[in-house]
Design a protein around this motif. Structure first.
Motif, PDB file in Angstrom:
ATOM      1  N   VAL A 173       0.767  -1.166   0.113  1.00  0.00           N
ATOM      2  CA  VAL A 173      -0.002   0.039  -0.043  1.00  0.00           C
ATOM      3  C   VAL A 173       0.766   1.262   0.080  1.00  0.00           C
ATOM      4  O   VAL A 173       1.892   1.514   0.611  1.00  0.00           O
ATOM      5  N   GLU A 219      -3.203   2.209  -3.290  1.00  0.00           N
ATOM      6  CA  GLU A 219      -4.255   3.291  -2.670  1.00  0.00           C
ATOM      7  C   GLU A 219      -3.955   4.460  -2.686  1.00  0.00           C
ATOM      8  O   GLU A 219      -2.823   4.966  -2.304  1.00  0.00           O
ATOM      9  N   LEU A 231      -8.906   2.086  -4.295  1.00  0.00           N
ATOM     10  CA  LEU A 231      -7.682   1.059  -4.654  1.00  0.00           C
ATOM     11  C   LEU A 231      -7.568   0.557  -6.257  1.00  0.00           C
ATOM     12  O   LEU A 231      -8.696   0.676  -6.989  1.00  0.00           O
ATOM     13  N   SER A 254      -7.109  -6.688  -0.121  1.00  0.00           N
ATOM     14  CA  SER A 254      -6.682  -5.652   0.757  1.00  0.00           C
ATOM     15  C   SER A 254      -6.437  -6.048   2.319  1.00  0.00           C
ATOM     16  O   SER A 254      -5.778  -5.722   3.024  1.00  0.00           O
ATOM     17  N   TYR A 309      -2.607  -6.456   3.235  1.00  0.00           N
ATOM     18  CA  TYR A 309      -1.770  -5.145   3.118  1.00  0.00           C
ATOM     19  C   TYR A 309      -0.487  -5.478   4.066  1.00  0.00           C
ATOM     20  O   TYR A 309       0.571  -5.153   3.935  1.00  0.00           O
TER      21      TYR A 309
END
Length: 408
Positions: free
Chosen positions: A2, A77, A83, A187, A190
């Motif tokens: 991220v 992101e 995203l 996600s 991460y």
């Protein structure tokens, strides 16, 4: 992985890689299919499926998407929390993420102009829908978008089991649902700071202007040999309560172009699970109906390809295609002249007389995450002979189509 540096970080990633978008023509399955370019899609890598593609029998290649290697995908992101999935250029991917020579980048071994359905094919189709686009090159790599692409504005109407419209979307609603789930899954990783590996596969709809697509789950058994007891029971129940048991095939999703409205009618797997044998026949009839008339001109070609596939499956000893699907695709855009269009797949298809390079019909096997065969990864049971459940499903399809053709 991220990055929280706002749009600048995402823009940088886009310049270095390919932005993956939802594949608008996904009608079934539970994994998200993503558009890599106009002729290539990608999906999350499953080692058993990768192994299948890398050892694919020559006879089956005409009935499966072309395997084009592996890419690495990261999640970006921006400052607003949006995203984006980015496919990394191959020379940015650490070596351990690739599986030896067989997974070298598509762009080092595969040339679109030499492949079926490649840019060479598109450039020969004189259609008003073709438009030139700016070549979007990735800096420092050979990754490029194609110079020509087919442009279609999608309008999809999702119907429930009673034929009532549930809503309208600019993409197949099932594709968007799978994409949201995929973003959620990725996600959640991460904190692992991992790159995600995806399979690159041929986009088998790329040669169609308005692709009408039927996704069918084949066989009387759907659970793989590696299924837990709970999953095994769940899948056996689904098969027993659906047409998988009675016909060896189950409806898993479709989109049908309606010439009278200029939009698609879409149905998903939940509609398919409720169908009786007669309901399945009716669904197949609706798949071939364009809102104005039944496309009887396509049935002979579909039957021919199903019979050809059956012959291929009968020659594959030890293969079991558990949870595999079959796509039937046809061109929803009817030419003004109703002369047969060519079908280069398979080469000796009855449609191949006119010399037109675009097919009216295509039949492809997909989804091999639970396929097993002698010598395959995680092989737990070695079977003898061909997959009779799959063959039974093909025979049912041929019989139903012949009935529709004869007006039964």
């Amino acid at each position: 992985m991220v990055v929280h540096d706002g749009m600048e970080a995402v823009d940088t990633a886009r310049r270095k890689g390919i932005v993956l978008e939802p594949f608008h023509h996904q009608v079934g399955g539970h994994m998200s299919m993503l558009k890599y370019d106009d002729h290539t899609v990608c999906k999350p890598l499953v080692f058993q499926e990768q192994s299948f593609y890398e050892s694919l029998p020559v006879a089956m290649r005409q009935f499966t998407p072309e395997y084009r290697g592996i890419i690495s995908v990261s999640l970006m992101e921006d400052s607003r929390g949006h995203l984006t999935m980015i496919a990394s250029p191959q020379n940015d991917i650490p070596g351990p993420l690739l599986s030896a020579e067989s997974s070298i980048s598509i762009w080092h071994q595969f040339k679109l102009g030499k492949s079926s359905g490649g840019a060479q094919t598109l450039s020969n189709w004189k259609h008003s829908a073709l438009r030139k686009t700016i070549s979007e090159s990735c800096h420092g790599t050979s990754l490029r978008r194609t110079e020509l692409q087919v442009h279609t504005e999608l309008t999809c109407h999702l119907e429930d089991s009673n034929g009532n419209q549930k809503g309208k979307a600019d993409s197949n609603p099932w594709a968007l649902k799978c994409h949201r789930k995929q973003l959620s899954r990725m996600s959640s990783e991460y904190n692992k700071n991992e790159l995600h590996r995806f399979l690159l596969l041929e986009n088998v709809t790329s040669r169609f202007y308005w692709p009408c697509i039927l996704d069918l789950k084949m066989g009387k058994r759907q659970h793989g040999d590696d299924a837990t007891e709970e999953k095994k029971v769940r899948h056996m129940k689904k098969c027993a309560q659906s047409t998988s048991a009675s016909l060896g095939v189950r409806f898993c999703g479709m989109q049908v172009y309606q010439t009278n409205t200029g939009s698609y009618i879409c149905k998903d797997k939940y509609y398919g699970r409720k169908l009786s044998a007669d309901g399945f026949r009716q669904a197949l009839y609706h798949f071939l109906h364009n809102g104005q008339h039944l496309r009887t001109d396509l049935i002979e070609s579909i039957i021919f390809q199903l019979k050809s596939l059956k012959s291929v499956i009968e020659g594959q000893s030890s293969y079991r295609f558990y949870s595999s699907s079959l796509l039937i695709i046809y061109e929803g855009h009817e030419p003004a002249e109703h002369s047969p269009a060519s079908d280069k797949h398979p080469p000796d298809n009855p449609d191949s007389s006119s010399g037109n390079i675009f097919p009216r019909v295509d039949v492809r096997m997909i989804d091999f995450a639970h396929t097993t065969y002698k010598g395959s990864r995680n092989n737990r049971t070695t079977y003898e002979g061909p997959d009779q459940g799959y063959i039974f499903g093909l025979e049912s399809l041929v019989q139903i189509l012949q009935g529709i053709q004869e007006g039964e």
